[in-house]
Design a protein around this motif. Structure first.
Motif, PDB file in Angstrom:
ATOM      1  N   LEU A 149     -33.477   4.411 -26.705  1.00 44.44           N
ATOM      2  CA  LEU A 149     -34.152   3.333 -27.417  1.00 44.44           C
ATOM      3  C   LEU A 149     -35.649   3.352 -27.117  1.00 44.44           C
ATOM      4  O   LEU A 149     -36.492   3.197 -28.003  1.00 44.44           O
ATOM      5  CB  LEU A 149     -33.549   1.982 -27.008  1.00 44.44           C
ATOM      6  CG  LEU A 149     -34.031   0.793 -27.837  1.00 44.44           C
ATOM      7  CD1 LEU A 149     -33.538   0.921 -29.273  1.00 44.44           C
ATOM      8  CD2 LEU A 149     -33.548  -0.529 -27.233  1.00 44.44           C
ATOM      9  N   LYS A 150     -35.968   3.600 -25.847  1.00 42.23           N
ATOM     10  CA  LYS A 150     -37.362   3.634 -25.433  1.00 42.23           C
ATOM     11  C   LYS A 150     -38.087   4.804 -26.113  1.00 42.23           C
ATOM     12  O   LYS A 150     -39.195   4.657 -26.616  1.00 42.23           O
ATOM     13  CB  LYS A 150     -37.426   3.804 -23.913  1.00 42.23           C
ATOM     14  CG  LYS A 150     -38.651   3.164 -23.310  1.00 42.23           C
ATOM     15  CD  LYS A 150     -38.442   3.050 -21.824  1.00 42.23           C
ATOM     16  CE  LYS A 150     -39.735   2.912 -21.084  1.00 42.23           C
ATOM     17  NZ  LYS A 150     -39.516   3.070 -19.634  1.00 42.23           N
ATOM     18  N   LEU A 151     -37.423   5.965 -26.135  1.00 42.30           N
ATOM     19  CA  LEU A 151     -37.982   7.137 -26.820  1.00 42.30           C
ATOM     20  C   LEU A 151     -38.287   6.808 -28.275  1.00 42.30           C
ATOM     21  O   LEU A 151     -39.342   7.160 -28.804  1.00 42.30           O
ATOM     22  CB  LEU A 151     -36.971   8.279 -26.794  1.00 42.30           C
ATOM     23  CG  LEU A 151     -37.133   9.375 -25.767  1.00 42.30           C
ATOM     24  CD1 LEU A 151     -35.919  10.281 -25.812  1.00 42.30           C
ATOM     25  CD2 LEU A 151     -38.389  10.175 -26.018  1.00 42.30           C
ATOM     26  N   PHE A 152     -37.337   6.124 -28.891  1.00 45.25           N
ATOM     27  CA  PHE A 152     -37.493   5.772 -30.294  1.00 45.25           C
ATOM     28  C   PHE A 152     -38.710   4.869 -30.487  1.00 45.25           C
ATOM     29  O   PHE A 152     -39.539   5.094 -31.372  1.00 45.25           O
ATOM     30  CB  PHE A 152     -36.221   5.070 -30.797  1.00 45.25           C
ATOM     31  CG  PHE A 152     -36.303   4.610 -32.222  1.00 45.25           C
ATOM     32  CD1 PHE A 152     -36.315   5.522 -33.261  1.00 45.25           C
ATOM     33  CD2 PHE A 152     -36.388   3.264 -32.518  1.00 45.25           C
ATOM     34  CE1 PHE A 152     -36.396   5.111 -34.581  1.00 45.25           C
ATOM     35  CE2 PHE A 152     -36.482   2.833 -33.834  1.00 45.25           C
ATOM     36  CZ  PHE A 152     -36.479   3.761 -34.863  1.00 45.25           C
ATOM     37  N   TYR A 182     -42.652  11.901 -18.515  1.00 45.16           N
ATOM     38  CA  TYR A 182     -41.469  12.516 -19.128  1.00 45.16           C
ATOM     39  C   TYR A 182     -41.608  14.036 -19.136  1.00 45.16           C
ATOM     40  O   TYR A 182     -40.630  14.745 -19.039  1.00 45.16           O
ATOM     41  CB  TYR A 182     -41.292  12.036 -20.580  1.00 45.16           C
ATOM     42  CG  TYR A 182     -40.721  10.647 -20.729  1.00 45.16           C
ATOM     43  CD1 TYR A 182     -40.609   9.803 -19.638  1.00 45.16           C
ATOM     44  CD2 TYR A 182     -40.290  10.201 -21.968  1.00 45.16           C
ATOM     45  CE1 TYR A 182     -40.082   8.537 -19.791  1.00 45.16           C
ATOM     46  CE2 TYR A 182     -39.765   8.927 -22.131  1.00 45.16           C
ATOM     47  CZ  TYR A 182     -39.662   8.095 -21.041  1.00 45.16           C
ATOM     48  OH  TYR A 182     -39.148   6.846 -21.204  1.00 45.16           O
ATOM     49  N   LEU A 183     -42.857  14.485 -19.324  1.00 46.36           N
ATOM     50  CA  LEU A 183     -43.148  15.921 -19.317  1.00 46.36           C
ATOM     51  C   LEU A 183     -44.271  16.162 -18.316  1.00 46.36           C
ATOM     52  O   LEU A 183     -45.220  15.387 -18.278  1.00 46.36           O
ATOM     53  CB  LEU A 183     -43.658  16.383 -20.695  1.00 46.36           C
ATOM     54  CG  LEU A 183     -42.746  16.418 -21.911  1.00 46.36           C
ATOM     55  CD1 LEU A 183     -43.570  16.746 -23.153  1.00 46.36           C
ATOM     56  CD2 LEU A 183     -41.666  17.455 -21.736  1.00 46.36           C
ATOM     57  N   SER A 184     -44.167  17.227 -17.505  1.00 42.08           N
ATOM     58  CA  SER A 184     -45.293  17.560 -16.635  1.00 42.08           C
ATOM     59  C   SER A 184     -46.391  18.186 -17.485  1.00 42.08           C
ATOM     60  O   SER A 184     -46.155  18.558 -18.630  1.00 42.08           O
ATOM     61  CB  SER A 184     -44.842  18.543 -15.560  1.00 42.08           C
ATOM     62  OG  SER A 184     -44.559  19.784 -16.161  1.00 42.08           O
ATOM     63  N   THR A 236     -39.634  17.185 -27.196  1.00 44.47           N
ATOM     64  CA  THR A 236     -39.815  16.201 -26.131  1.00 44.47           C
ATOM     65  C   THR A 236     -38.587  15.298 -26.001  1.00 44.47           C
ATOM     66  O   THR A 236     -38.107  15.030 -24.901  1.00 44.47           O
ATOM     67  CB  THR A 236     -41.055  15.333 -26.419  1.00 44.47           C
ATOM     68  OG1 THR A 236     -42.148  16.197 -26.703  1.00 44.47           O
ATOM     69  CG2 THR A 236     -41.403  14.467 -25.226  1.00 44.47           C
ATOM     70  N   GLY A 237     -38.073  14.847 -27.141  1.00 46.00           N
ATOM     71  CA  GLY A 237     -36.891  13.982 -27.144  1.00 46.00           C
ATOM     72  C   GLY A 237     -35.690  14.681 -26.521  1.00 46.00           C
ATOM     73  O   GLY A 237     -34.950  14.085 -25.746  1.00 46.00           O
ATOM     74  N   TYR A 238     -35.520  15.956 -26.846  1.00 48.14           N
ATOM     75  CA  TYR A 238     -34.384  16.693 -26.292  1.00 48.14           C
ATOM     76  C   TYR A 238     -34.511  16.842 -24.789  1.00 48.14           C
ATOM     77  O   TYR A 238     -33.546  16.654 -24.044  1.00 48.14           O
ATOM     78  CB  TYR A 238     -34.258  18.072 -26.948  1.00 48.14           C
ATOM     79  CG  TYR A 238     -32.998  18.778 -26.521  1.00 48.14           C
ATOM     80  CD1 TYR A 238     -31.799  18.568 -27.198  1.00 48.14           C
ATOM     81  CD2 TYR A 238     -32.982  19.611 -25.402  1.00 48.14           C
ATOM     82  CE1 TYR A 238     -30.627  19.179 -26.789  1.00 48.14           C
ATOM     83  CE2 TYR A 238     -31.811  20.224 -24.972  1.00 48.14           C
ATOM     84  CZ  TYR A 238     -30.636  19.999 -25.673  1.00 48.14           C
ATOM     85  OH  TYR A 238     -29.477  20.591 -25.258  1.00 48.14           O
ATOM     86  N   GLY A 277     -31.681  11.961 -28.007  1.00 47.56           N
ATOM     87  CA  GLY A 277     -33.099  11.776 -27.689  1.00 47.56           C
ATOM     88  C   GLY A 277     -33.964  12.453 -28.741  1.00 47.56           C
ATOM     89  O   GLY A 277     -34.939  11.884 -29.247  1.00 47.56           O
ATOM     90  N   ALA A 278     -33.583  13.692 -29.095  1.00 42.81           N
ATOM     91  CA  ALA A 278     -34.325  14.440 -30.117  1.00 42.81           C
ATOM     92  C   ALA A 278     -34.296  13.688 -31.447  1.00 42.81           C
ATOM     93  O   ALA A 278     -35.314  13.545 -32.129  1.00 42.81           O
ATOM     94  CB  ALA A 278     -33.740  15.837 -30.272  1.00 42.81           C
TER      95      ALA A 278
END
Lengths: 195, 190
Positions: free
Chosen positions: A8-11, A42-44, A70-72, A79-80
């Protein structure tokens, strides 16, 4: 439940990115870095750089590629899906609403004049993007040759009104790149064999 | 069946285009002209609107063209078409392949595609400039010099240069578009 919250946060973050970026992919990458790397980890930084290289090297809109990747990484398939939907939904709604009124809007004389001016500007933007892409391009002799041949073919065929789909330029040039690489490998092997 | 056609055309564009929104312009232009969905001028208008609204250019263009041909359903299938290949490819890449650029073969293919896409963008600019500035979209058309359009183009280029050299920054495309709209109203109301 945690996973659902994550998705949900990703969205919601993607929705925000889709709503506040102008000018497509590259503008969006800056916002993705801000939201996913600086604010949330979330990503380095390294993963982000990889992600950009991958998004640029795969077919399709760069922003969609970046969102899906990123989502995946964060939350798998859903997530994707959430990130990609989030990036698309604001544009979709805005453009759809505009499309409802666009023709009526264009019937005003003053709007027509404005859009004639805008058409010249779009030519400038396309030309500018082309030049910018050229400057960023790694200039190998092979690359320059592909570029010149493609430009000459496409411009001449276009001006002489010959139908030839641009898809073929992409397919042929990709195949040519692979062929030159393989030919180089074979040549190197023959050379080694002789020694 | 317009829905199927929109979906397939944009699916193809999404699957073979590289280099983001502007890399897609040549493919989208060919398709909309071929099927008679838009005129060259309308296509330029659509790019301007897509560039001035938030979101990825390619998604905006697909939604806009889809909506213009078949309403909300058209907008949905065209957008889905352009997004689907990206989504599927990136899913495979991130789940299975990891960083695809570590494969020499992938790099070699991209080494051919990148310069071709650069040429396609430049060539599209030339092909679209021909009717707008010279009134003819091929050598068979009747030549007429459209000085008003050229004047707006020159003014836009001058403004861009002013920002670049005097203010030392890149002017956002939206500002250039707003400026050109004002310039268009000025020269055409004369």
């Amino acid at each position: 439940m945690d996973k659902f919250k994550d998705i949900l946060k990703l969205f919601l973050i993607s929705l925000k990115i889709g709503l506040f970026t102008f000018g497509g992919g590259y503008g969006m990458l800056a916002l993705i870095e801000h939201e996913f790397t600086e604010k949330r980890n979330y990503l380095s930084a390294e993963e982000f750089a990889d992600m950009v290289a991958i998004a640029e090297s795969t077919p399709g809109p760069i922003a969609i590629n970046a969102a899906t990747y990123t989502g995946y990484k964060r939350a798998g398939f859903f997530g994707a899906l959430a990130a990609t939907l989030g990036v698309c939904i604001p544009s979709f709604i805005i453009i759809f609403v505009i499309s409802l009124f666009f023709n009526a809007f264009l019937s005003y004389k003053i709007v027509q004049y404005a859009f004639r001016g805008v058409q010249a500007c779009v030519i400038f933007l396309i030309l500018y993007t082309g030049v910018k892409t050229f400057i960023k391009l790694k200039k190998t002799p092979f690359g320059i040759a592909v570029m010149c041949v493609t430009f000459a073919c496409m411009t001449l065929l276009g001006l002489f009104a010959v139908d030839f789909s641009s898809v073929f330029y992409i397919l042929i040039s990709g195949a040519a790149g692979l062929f030159v690489y393989l030919a180089g490998l074979v040549a190197a092997r023959i050379k080694r064999g002789k020694k | 069946m317009i829905y199927a056609k929109l979906f397939l055309v944009f699916l193809k564009i999404g699957a073979v285009s590289f280099g983001g929104g502007y890399g897609m312009i040549s493919l989208i232009r060919e398709s909309v002209l071929e099927y008679g969905w838009l005129t060259e001028e309308k296509f330029l208008d659509f790019i301007a609107v897509s560039e001035s609204t938030p979101g990825p250019l390619a998604v905006n263009m697909a939604t806009f063209i889809g909506a213009s041909q078949a309403g909300i359903g058209g907008a949905l299938v065209a957008t889905l078409g352009v997004v689907l290949p990206s989504f599927a490819v990136l899913l495979v890449v991130s789940a299975v392949l990891g960083n695809i650029l570590k494969y020499a073969g992938v790099k070699a293919v991209l080494g051919g595609i990148r310069p071709a896409v650069t040429a396609m963008i430049l060539s599209t600019a030339v092909l679209m400039a021909a009717p707008l500035f010279f009134g003819a979209d091929s050598v068979y058309g009747e030549f007429s010099f459209k000085w008003k359009n050229v004047a707006v183009f020159a003014a836009v280029a001058a403004l861009w240069l002013f920002f670049k050299i005097v203010l030392r920054r890149n002017i956002p495309p939206v500002l250039l578009i707003i400026f050109s709209a004002a310039a268009g109203i000025a020269v055409y109301s004369l």
